[in-house]
Scaffold this motif. Structure first.
Motif, PDB file in Angstrom:
ATOM      1  N   UNK A 168      -4.126   4.095  -4.390  1.00  0.00           N
ATOM      2  CA  UNK A 168      -4.921   4.646  -5.491  1.00  0.00           C
ATOM      3  C   UNK A 168      -4.285   4.293  -6.838  1.00  0.00           C
ATOM      4  N   UNK A 169      -2.976   4.514  -6.866  1.00  0.00           N
ATOM      5  CA  UNK A 169      -2.244   4.273  -8.106  1.00  0.00           C
ATOM      6  C   UNK A 169      -2.344   2.794  -8.490  1.00  0.00           C
ATOM      7  N   UNK A 170      -2.128   1.907  -7.514  1.00  0.00           N
ATOM      8  CA  UNK A 170      -2.184   0.469  -7.784  1.00  0.00           C
ATOM      9  C   UNK A 170      -3.569   0.077  -8.277  1.00  0.00           C
ATOM     10  N   UNK A 171      -4.574   0.636  -7.599  1.00  0.00           N
ATOM     11  CA  UNK A 171      -5.949   0.298  -7.929  1.00  0.00           C
ATOM     12  C   UNK A 171      -6.331   0.821  -9.312  1.00  0.00           C
ATOM     13  N   UNK A 172      -5.770   1.974  -9.679  1.00  0.00           N
ATOM     14  CA  UNK A 172      -6.106   2.529 -10.996  1.00  0.00           C
ATOM     15  C   UNK A 172      -5.572   1.646 -12.118  1.00  0.00           C
ATOM     16  N   UNK A 173      -4.587   0.795 -11.792  1.00  0.00           N
ATOM     17  CA  UNK A 173      -4.081  -0.156 -12.795  1.00  0.00           C
ATOM     18  C   UNK A 173      -4.686  -1.550 -12.607  1.00  0.00           C
ATOM     19  N   UNK A 174      -5.631  -1.642 -11.684  1.00  0.00           N
ATOM     20  CA  UNK A 174      -6.311  -2.921 -11.491  1.00  0.00           C
ATOM     21  C   UNK A 174      -5.601  -3.863 -10.543  1.00  0.00           C
ATOM     22  N   UNK A 175      -4.676  -3.333  -9.751  1.00  0.00           N
ATOM     23  CA  UNK A 175      -3.925  -4.195  -8.832  1.00  0.00           C
ATOM     24  C   UNK A 175      -4.339  -3.938  -7.393  1.00  0.00           C
ATOM     25  N   UNK A 176      -4.388  -5.010  -6.619  1.00  0.00           N
ATOM     26  CA  UNK A 176      -4.629  -4.876  -5.200  1.00  0.00           C
ATOM     27  C   UNK A 176      -3.340  -4.490  -4.492  1.00  0.00           C
ATOM     28  N   UNK A 177      -3.456  -4.132  -3.212  1.00  0.00           N
ATOM     29  CA  UNK A 177      -2.250  -3.721  -2.488  1.00  0.00           C
ATOM     30  C   UNK A 177      -1.637  -4.889  -1.707  1.00  0.00           C
ATOM     31  N   UNK A 178      -2.371  -5.966  -1.584  1.00  0.00           N
ATOM     32  CA  UNK A 178      -1.820  -7.135  -0.909  1.00  0.00           C
ATOM     33  C   UNK A 178      -1.335  -8.106  -1.996  1.00  0.00           C
ATOM     34  N   UNK A 218       0.833  -1.207   0.000  1.00  0.00           N
ATOM     35  CA  UNK A 218       0.000   0.000   0.000  1.00  0.00           C
ATOM     36  C   UNK A 218       0.866   1.254   0.000  1.00  0.00           C
ATOM     37  N   UNK A 219       2.052   1.116   0.557  1.00  0.00           N
ATOM     38  CA  UNK A 219       2.971   2.248   0.612  1.00  0.00           C
ATOM     39  C   UNK A 219       3.317   2.774  -0.774  1.00  0.00           C
ATOM     40  N   UNK A 220       3.188   1.919  -1.787  1.00  0.00           N
ATOM     41  CA  UNK A 220       3.505   2.356  -3.150  1.00  0.00           C
ATOM     42  C   UNK A 220       2.387   3.219  -3.730  1.00  0.00           C
ATOM     43  N   UNK A 221       1.263   3.345  -2.976  1.00  0.00           N
ATOM     44  CA  UNK A 221       0.144   4.152  -3.448  1.00  0.00           C
ATOM     45  C   UNK A 221      -1.040   3.264  -3.793  1.00  0.00           C
TER      46      UNK A 221
END
Lengths: 404, 245
Positions: free
Chosen positions: A351-361, A346-349
């Motif tokens: 929102x950013x991860x989610x905007x590319x379709x990736x989860x944070x875990x 999640x530290x990588x962002x």
């Protein structure tokens, strides 16, 4: 004998050799960690695409995908759905009515894709129920309920219980509208999809589209990923009039992402090894300069230059490959640990991860399939790194070398 | 008519060098390391090449050993002009025909004494039984049967040089070139080494050509060639107690 000499030669200066062996091990570990992270992210993304978005297969009327016009309902859809549902390979299937329209509230409007679903079937096919973050699933006793994504809710300032109007054209081309109330807000790992997709009951949508009991799409979730192509082929043979696509065809961007990431993975390994190559070249050059006299003596005694070249090459390969098992083992242990416990990025962002379709875990996965490629890169690095020192050794004139 | 058989030449020529010269720094300050030297060596000779430092002893040995090319002249080893051989063929020629003993032993440090001697035979492609026999024989001759598995670092200077002699002989060369073989040895080790070399010369007829400063070595040589400024100034059969015995 050359192999024996090469192996013993690399341990003549233990500290220097250990430093380079450790560098290779660390480089490989870093590479494996990155590849493992990528593999985990890609696997998670694919699982999202299959389990939470598209399903393994989707079936449409051939003309539907072009403009998603409501008139392209699946002919004999119910028969088709029943047949698919009975296939032993099928875990779940969900019929959907789909249209594109406008969502309007008092504060504004947004273009949306309206999915008419049978909640119980959809919950099993796309885990929609599990994504609900606010509100309740569809109530069987209420009509005109809608489920919207969190991103859209924030954008349109909607909450559970809020009213909104969906406007679209029906199957005959007439503009129709329906007032809906937000039953729940969902959130997936894919923000763009959350922003665009709203879900209503299929009966409510079909009523407005004027296609009672019909639907445009069947999403199919299989029990086993490996059966996608065989089931697709089977269905295509039995129902040649329908457009049957697998998840790679439905979501080519995901397929492209996986292929591109695979290429990037190797590029990352090459960059790591390229950096390490300088260290290897330096070490081997020092080793050869220290042994100028010895190499000159070997040539004087009758060792051919190709043997000297092979000796240097073998030494370089040994010193490079010696670090590989440690690097791979460390990578396997660390990646294995995070595969169990998960890695929160999640530290990588978020929102950013989610905007590319990736989860944070992320659950990194040991890239065993890439191991032969990685080892080839390592050996390639060793061979390339050995060239300069080996050529340097080959240029030695025995008489001059013996004088040193 | 029966074919004429070659009558074995008791005094077979091993080295025949004509007008060989080697100049260093030809473009700046020319140094005539070897200047128009003629040298003729017969099988079985035990010859010392003597002279002050810089007289060209090592350069001459390098030229005869094919480690360096002369600027002019021809060097025939067993009838083959080695100055005309390509670098690759010269390496093989050295392997098959010439044994080398260097001043500072120059054993391969990562190999044991046995492996150092076997190394040459492996390069020649000899099988393990041949190698084993030869190793046993050579280590018997140099009286080091109990040091077969010692690494060079575990051997004394004299022992290392004896292994170097065994290595030089392992390939059954036509002759052995030794560049100051006793220079780094104490007098006892030097004497032991010379005893071994002389024994091999007497018993196997091995030809030795060695450079030296050491008067004790010169005294035991059968022939002494003196070099000064790259030229042979004398070539005499030395009066040696070892030979007169």
């Amino acid at each position: 004998m050359i192999l024996l000499m090469a192996w013993r030669n690399i341990w003549r200066n233990k500290l220097r050799s250990l430093v380079i062996v450790l560098s290779i091990a660390l480089g490989l570990f870093a590479g494996i960690a990155v590849l493992g992270l990528y593999k985990g992210m890609m696997k998670s993304r694919v699982r999202d695409v299959i389990d939470a978005e598209q399903g393994h297969l989707q079936i449409h009327e051939p003309g539907f995908k072009k403009d998603e016009e409501p008139k392209f309902i699946l002919s004999d859809g119910q028969m088709l759905f029943n047949t698919i549902n009975k296939l032993p390979q099928v875990k779940a299937a969900s019929p959907r009515s789909v249209t594109n329209g406008m969502l309007a509230t008092a504060s504004g409007s947004a273009g949306v894709r309206i999915n008419g679903i049978i909640p119980e079937l959809e919950y099993r096919t796309s885990q929609l129920k599990a994504k609900i973050t606010d509100g309740q699933p569809f109530d069987a006793n209420r009509r005109n309920q809608v489920m919207i994504g969190k991103k859209l809710a924030l954008k349109m300032k909607l909450k559970t219980g809020s009213k909104l109007v969906l406007t679209f054209t029906d199957s005959t081309g007439n503009l129709v509208s329906g007032a809906f109330r937000v039953a729940a807000i969902y959130q997936s790992n894919n923000t763009p999809l959350d922003e665009r997709n709203v879900y209503v009951r299929i009966a409510d949508l079909d009523n407005l589209l004027n296609i009672p009991g019909a639907f445009h799409e069947i999403a199919v979730l299989l029990k086993n990923d490996e059966e996608v192509v065989s089931v697709q082929t089977l269905l295509q043979r039995r129902f040649p009039g329908y457009q049957i696509e697998n998840w790679r065809e439905i979501s080519p961007e995901t397929d492209l992402l996986i292929k591109t990431t695979n290429q990037y993975s190797y590029i990352i390994m090459v960059i790591i090894m390229f950096a390490l190559a300088f260290g290897i070249v330096n070490t081997m050059l020092m080793a050869i300069l220290e042994r100028t006299r010895e190499i000159g003596m070997m040539v004087a005694l009758g060792t051919t230059r190709i043997r000297v070249f092979f000796l240097i090459l073998t030494e370089t390969i040994f010193i490079t490959v010696a670090g590989a098992p440690a690097g791979i083992l460390a990578g396997w242990i660390v990646v294995g640990y995070f595969n169990k416990s998960g890695l929160n990025i999640a530290g990588m962002g978020k929102e950013m991860m989610s905007s590319f379709g990736f989860g944070t875990m992320v659950y990194p996965e040991f890239p065993g399939d890439k191991l032969p490629g990685i080892l080839l890169i390592v050996i390639g690095t060793a061979i390339i790194s050995s060239l300069f020192p080996a050529i340097k050794a080959l240029r030695l004139r025995p008489a001059a070398a013996l004088m040193r | 008519m029966a074919a004429l058989e070659k009558i074995p030449d008791k005094k077979e020529t091993v080295i025949d060098a004509h007008n060989i010269s080697k100049v260093y720094n030809a473009d700046t300050v020319p140094v005539h390391a070897v200047n128009n030297v003629h040298l003729h060596l017969l099988k079985g000779e035990f010859t010392a090449l003597v002279g002050p430092s810089g007289s060209g002893k090592t350069t001459l040995l390098n030229l005869i050993g094919g480690l360096d090319k002369p600027d002019s002249g021809q060097i025939y080893i067993n009838g083959v002009d080695i100055t005309r051989l390509s670098s690759g063929r010269l390496i093989d020629f050295r392997l098959q025909n010439i044994g080398f003993v260097f001043q500072s032993f120059n054993l391969i440090p990562v190999l044991t004494a046995r492996e150092n001697v076997e190394f040459i035979m492996l390069l020649q492609g000899k099988g393990s039984s041949v190698r084993d026999r030869r190793v046993k024989q050579l280590f018997g001759q140099i009286q080091m049967e109990n040091k077969l598995d010692s690494r060079p670092a575990q051997l004394s200077g004299g022992q290392q040089q004896r292994v170097a002699v065994a290595r030089a002989l392992a390939s059954k060369p036509k002759f052995v070139l030794a560049d100051e073989p006793t220079a780094n040895l104490d007098s006892q080790s030097a004497s032991n080494l010379l005893d071994i070399m002389l024994k091999l010369n007497r018993e196997e007829g091995m030809t030795f050509l060695f450079s030296t400063h050491d008067q004790r070595v010169i005294d035991r040589a059968r022939r002494v060639i003196r070099l000064v400024d790259g030229r042979i100034v004398s070539d005499t059969a030395a009066v040696s107690t070892a030979h007169t015995q």
